[in-house]
Design a protein around this motif. Structure first.
Motif, PDB file in Angstrom:
ATOM      1  N   ILE A 178       0.875  -1.171   0.000  1.00 62.06           N
ATOM      2  CA  ILE A 178       0.000   0.000   0.000  1.00 62.06           C
ATOM      3  C   ILE A 178       0.911   1.219   0.000  1.00 62.06           C
ATOM      4  CG2 ILE A 178      -1.781   1.246   1.321  1.00 62.06           C
ATOM      5  CD1 ILE A 178      -2.007  -1.640   2.828  1.00 62.06           C
ATOM      6  N   ARG A 179       0.463   2.297  -0.646  1.00 60.27           N
ATOM      7  CA  ARG A 179       1.268   3.509  -0.573  1.00 60.27           C
ATOM      8  C   ARG A 179       0.491   4.590   0.174  1.00 60.27           C
ATOM      9  NH1 ARG A 179       5.837   6.257  -2.122  1.00 60.27           N
ATOM     10  NH2 ARG A 179       5.406   8.485  -2.009  1.00 60.27           N
ATOM     11  N   PHE A 180       1.053   4.999   1.296  1.00 59.46           N
ATOM     12  CA  PHE A 180       0.434   6.068   2.076  1.00 59.46           C
ATOM     13  C   PHE A 180       1.123   7.383   1.759  1.00 59.46           C
ATOM     14  CE2 PHE A 180      -0.715   2.490   5.063  1.00 59.46           C
ATOM     15  CZ  PHE A 180      -2.094   2.584   4.827  1.00 59.46           C
ATOM     16  N   PRO A 181       0.391   8.510   1.935  1.00 62.42           N
ATOM     17  CA  PRO A 181       0.954   9.813   1.558  1.00 62.42           C
ATOM     18  C   PRO A 181       2.113  10.248   2.471  1.00 62.42           C
ATOM     19  CG  PRO A 181      -1.147  10.097   2.691  1.00 62.42           C
ATOM     20  CD  PRO A 181      -0.980   8.623   2.467  1.00 62.42           C
ATOM     21  N   ARG A 182       3.041  10.987   1.898  1.00 54.71           N
ATOM     22  CA  ARG A 182       4.121  11.646   2.647  1.00 54.71           C
ATOM     23  C   ARG A 182       3.678  13.101   2.770  1.00 54.71           C
ATOM     24  NH1 ARG A 182       4.874   6.285   1.465  1.00 54.71           N
ATOM     25  NH2 ARG A 182       7.065   5.665   1.393  1.00 54.71           N
ATOM     26  N   GLY A 183       3.405  13.547   4.002  1.00 51.14           N
ATOM     27  CA  GLY A 183       2.846  14.888   4.199  1.00 51.14           C
ATOM     28  C   GLY A 183       3.826  16.000   3.840  1.00 51.14           C
ATOM     29  N   LEU A 184       3.272  17.099   3.322  1.00 51.84           N
ATOM     30  CA  LEU A 184       4.039  18.323   3.034  1.00 51.84           C
ATOM     31  C   LEU A 184       5.198  18.102   2.054  1.00 51.84           C
ATOM     32  CD1 LEU A 184       4.234  19.989   6.605  1.00 51.84           C
ATOM     33  CD2 LEU A 184       2.498  20.325   4.834  1.00 51.84           C
ATOM     34  N   THR A 185       5.000  17.182   1.100  1.00 46.99           N
ATOM     35  CA  THR A 185       6.077  16.960   0.116  1.00 46.99           C
ATOM     36  C   THR A 185       5.721  17.527  -1.263  1.00 46.99           C
ATOM     37  OG1 THR A 185       5.162  14.756  -0.320  1.00 46.99           O
ATOM     38  CG2 THR A 185       7.007  14.887   1.211  1.00 46.99           C
ATOM     39  N   GLN A 186       4.516  18.082  -1.416  1.00 49.61           N
ATOM     40  CA  GLN A 186       4.174  18.664  -2.709  1.00 49.61           C
ATOM     41  C   GLN A 186       5.041  19.899  -2.965  1.00 49.61           C
ATOM     42  OE1 GLN A 186       2.096  17.841  -0.213  1.00 49.61           O
ATOM     43  NE2 GLN A 186      -0.018  17.583  -0.910  1.00 49.61           N
ATOM     44  N   PRO A 187       5.271  20.205  -4.266  1.00 44.26           N
ATOM     45  CA  PRO A 187       6.129  21.348  -4.618  1.00 44.26           C
ATOM     46  C   PRO A 187       5.724  22.650  -3.935  1.00 44.26           C
ATOM     47  CG  PRO A 187       5.599  20.055  -6.570  1.00 44.26           C
ATOM     48  CD  PRO A 187       4.830  19.441  -5.444  1.00 44.26           C
ATOM     49  N   LYS A 221      -2.434   9.558   9.150  1.00 51.06           N
ATOM     50  CA  LYS A 221      -3.277   8.817  10.096  1.00 51.06           C
ATOM     51  C   LYS A 221      -4.684   8.615   9.502  1.00 51.06           C
ATOM     52  CE  LYS A 221      -5.297  11.251  12.991  1.00 51.06           C
ATOM     53  NZ  LYS A 221      -5.255  12.480  13.796  1.00 51.06           N
ATOM     54  N   THR A 222      -5.221   9.672   8.873  1.00 50.59           N
ATOM     55  CA  THR A 222      -6.535   9.581   8.235  1.00 50.59           C
ATOM     56  C   THR A 222      -6.503   8.588   7.074  1.00 50.59           C
ATOM     57  OG1 THR A 222      -6.832  11.893   8.805  1.00 50.59           O
ATOM     58  CG2 THR A 222      -8.415  10.971   7.256  1.00 50.59           C
ATOM     59  N   ALA A 223      -5.416   8.614   6.303  1.00 48.55           N
ATOM     60  CA  ALA A 223      -5.292   7.697   5.166  1.00 48.55           C
ATOM     61  C   ALA A 223      -5.292   6.242   5.645  1.00 48.55           C
ATOM     62  CB  ALA A 223      -4.013   7.999   4.383  1.00 48.55           C
ATOM     63  N   VAL A 224      -4.631   5.988   6.770  1.00 49.00           N
ATOM     64  CA  VAL A 224      -4.615   4.623   7.314  1.00 49.00           C
ATOM     65  C   VAL A 224      -6.025   4.226   7.748  1.00 49.00           C
ATOM     66  CG1 VAL A 224      -3.749   3.121   9.156  1.00 49.00           C
ATOM     67  CG2 VAL A 224      -2.199   4.745   8.047  1.00 49.00           C
TER      68      VAL A 224
END
Ligand SMILES: [Zn+2]
Lengths: 223, 374
Positions: B219-228, B250-253
């Motif tokens: 599964i791929r969970f988001p990495r926060g604050l990594t958008q350009p 946490k919400t994604a999980v």
């Protein structure tokens, strides 16, 4: 006997009382507010001792109010008393903080024989205890301490800041309507009780309320 | 600046009470003499997280016994102590209050100078303890240079209470916050996800253990604050280039678990644990190493309780090596909150001639790292 008394169940206060002094007062201080315990308590005690030309070695007994009172403030006085007693290797006792006001009631001119002491417990509640006076004895604790709504108190004269907050629902005694427990009265009470051969408490805080922690229920839906 | 007489190896007692550990540590200069910790962790288990009022109640009862034990372990008397140091922030307000009032009482009773210490900077202070004397095992940043810090030192602090990357030019008066979490601490995210997955508290060890049996790539969970828009570029950094956020993860999980449940499928707990851990560790280490590279940091100290996490250690090591950064991880007993780190930083302040804090300071639950001492 020289007692260092501390109470932080409402305001921050400390006192030195001794049976060698007039009215047993060596020195005391009390803040007006209920939110500066961490800043003022230790410097206040240091100045109290220095002002009286005394050091820790001169203190015979340390007593502290064990509440009830708002938790964070209450702990500041208890941990201070425990730490001082540890370093100076002095006997350490607790007193119920409402006793401080009860003694002042007993010494006032128009004290009722059966009365309530109440302080602010926040959340629209009061901490309270019921006392009796007989002759020139020390006030006797009959019931309490409790925490609850002012409207549910027994129908008796109520002394202390807890009464002043709810004058519409309790029989508040005006001269005591802003009174908070202070170390000076508490220390005098301790001195009198020790002289009378009475036992004091240990320094376990009287929180009267649980920590408010909730065991988490079933998981909330995120979708 | 007001200076105090220097001492070459002062005997300092340190007190820590910012979260759920009551710690008393004793150092002589850079030598560790005692590190006694009493934890209320067990009392928080059924709540799935630290309950501040329970922690504060435990501090009150643990303080004097912990102090007594530390003095016995160090074989010193309070009379022998040169200075007292105490965590004055950041941390839980009610918990800090107990340690601060206790420390002030000790200062009044003994007449010793008192230093109000920043908890985060104290985590870095343990890196200055001597190897072989309870300090970092593999040399540590202080190795070979007396008690001077290496140049270009950074610290990555990851725990249940904080997630920060710091730059330390001088541990006594020049510490800069390069980045931090903007919501949950990493350890807090572990606790919340462990609760979602029914793994108990504390979440870090439970997830770390289970993750070894799962497929992190399932599964791929988001990495926060990594958008350009958050990262920007080295020349024009975005608003959160070195910051973290774990609440979205946490919400994604939670969504992921519910989707499996909605489809009536078994929840692949090990895979979710592994993928979650990978997301946390990936974003922590990549941003930390980026911050180091762009700030010229060549020595990194890892601190905080999550330093015990095997995957965090592994990936931090790997990425530091690749970037030419030397990594130091102190022994775990010095990574988690403790009094020795407070004493270690206190000793540095005494040795630098910094004036004591006096008795009038207040605990500051949001004390910034720019205040090394109050
Ligand atoms: Zn910490």
């Amino acid at each position: 006997m020289l007692i260092l008394a501390i109470d932080t169940s409402a305001v921050a206060s400390a006192a030195l009382v001794s049976d060698d002094s007039l009215e047993s007062v060596v020195g005391s201080f009390a803040t007006a507010d209920t939110r500066s315990h961490a800043e003022v308590l230790a410097p206040g005690i240091e100045q109290l001792l220095a002002g009286a030309g005394l050091s820790g070695a001169d203190v015979d007994v340390i007593v502290t109010g064990v509440g009830p009172g708002p938790f964070t403030g209450l702990r500041s006085g208890i941990v201070t008393a425990r730490s001082l007693a540890f370093v100076w290797q002095k006997p350490l006792y607790g007193l119920m903080s409402l006793d401080a006001i009860a003694l002042e009631v007993a010494e006032s001119t128009e004290a009722a024989a059966d009365f309530i002491v109440a302080t602010d417990a926040r959340r629209k509640e009061v901490y309270w205890a019921r006392y009796a006076l007989a002759g020139s004895q020390l006030p006797q604790l009959l019931d309490g301490p409790h925490v609850g709504f002012a409207a549910d108190l027994p129908d008796l004269p109520v002394y202390g800041a807890g009464a002043g907050l709810y004058p519409d629902v309790v029989n508040a005694v005006p001269e005591f309507a802003a009174r908070q427990p202070e170390a000076l009265s508490l220390g005098q009470f301790a001195l009198a009780r020790l002289a009378a051969g009475e036992q004091l408490l240990d320094t376990t805080p009287l929180y009267l309320r649980e920590s408010d922690a909730q065991v988490p229920g079933p998981r909330k839906r995120a979708l | 600046m007001n200076h105090h007489p220097r001492s070459s190896a002062p005997l300092v007692l340190g007190i820590e009470s910012s979260c759920d550990e009551t710690g008393v540590g004793i150092v002589r200069g850079t030598r560790l003499l005692a590190n006694t910790v009493s934890s209320s962790m067990e009392e928080h288990v059924r709540f799935g997280g630290v309950i501040p009022e329970i922690a504060s109640r435990a501090h009150l009862d643990a303080f004097v016994p912990t102090l007594r034990e530390a003095l016995a372990a160090a074989e010193v008397r309070l009379d022998d102590i040169d200075a007292i140091a105490v965590t004055s922030g950041p941390g839980l307000a009610g918990a800090l209050m107990v340690g601060v009032c206790a420390a002030k009482a000790l200062a009044v009773a003994t007449g010793k100078p008192l230093y109000a210490i920043n908890h985060l900077v104290a985590h870095v202070g343990v890196g200055l303890l001597e190897p072989g004397a309870g300090g970092p095992v593999d040399g540590g940043p202080a190795a070979g240079s007396g008690n001077a810090l290496p140049e270009n030192l950074g610290a990555l602090l990851v725990s249940g209470g904080h997630t920060e990357i710091l730059r330390i030019r001088s541990i006594t008066d020049d510490v800069e916050l390069l980045g931090s979490t903007i919501d949950d601490a990493a350890g807090e995210a572990y606790d919340k996800v462990a609760r979602l997955l029914g793994l108990g508290y504390p979440g870090g060890p439970a997830i770390d253990k289970l993750a070894r049996t799962g497929n992190a790539k399932a599964i791929r969970f988001p990495r926060g604050l990594t958008q350009p828009k958050y990262m920007g570029t080295a020349e024009e950094p975005g608003p959160h280039r070195y910051d973290w956020s774990f609440s979205g993860l946490k919400t994604a999980v939670a969504r992921c678990v519910e989707q499996f449940e909605a489809r009536g499928e078994a929840v692949p707990v090990a895979d979710i644990a592994a993928a979650f851990q990978e997301a946390v560790v990936d974003v922590i280490t990549s941003k930390a190493v980026l911050a180091c590279r762009e700030s010229g940091i060549t020595e990194l100290l890892l601190g905080g309780g999550v330093a015990a996490n095997s995957r965090l250690r592994q990936l931090t090591e790997q990425r530091c090596t690749a970037a030419g950064i030397r990594l130091t991880v102190p022994p775990l007993s010095l990574c988690t909150d403790n009094g020795a780190m407070v004493a270690a930083l206190g000793a540095q302040l005494v040795m630098s001639g910094t004036a004591p804090s006096g008795l009038g300071f207040a605990p500051d639950s949001s004390m910034p790292v720019t205040s090394v001492s109050a």
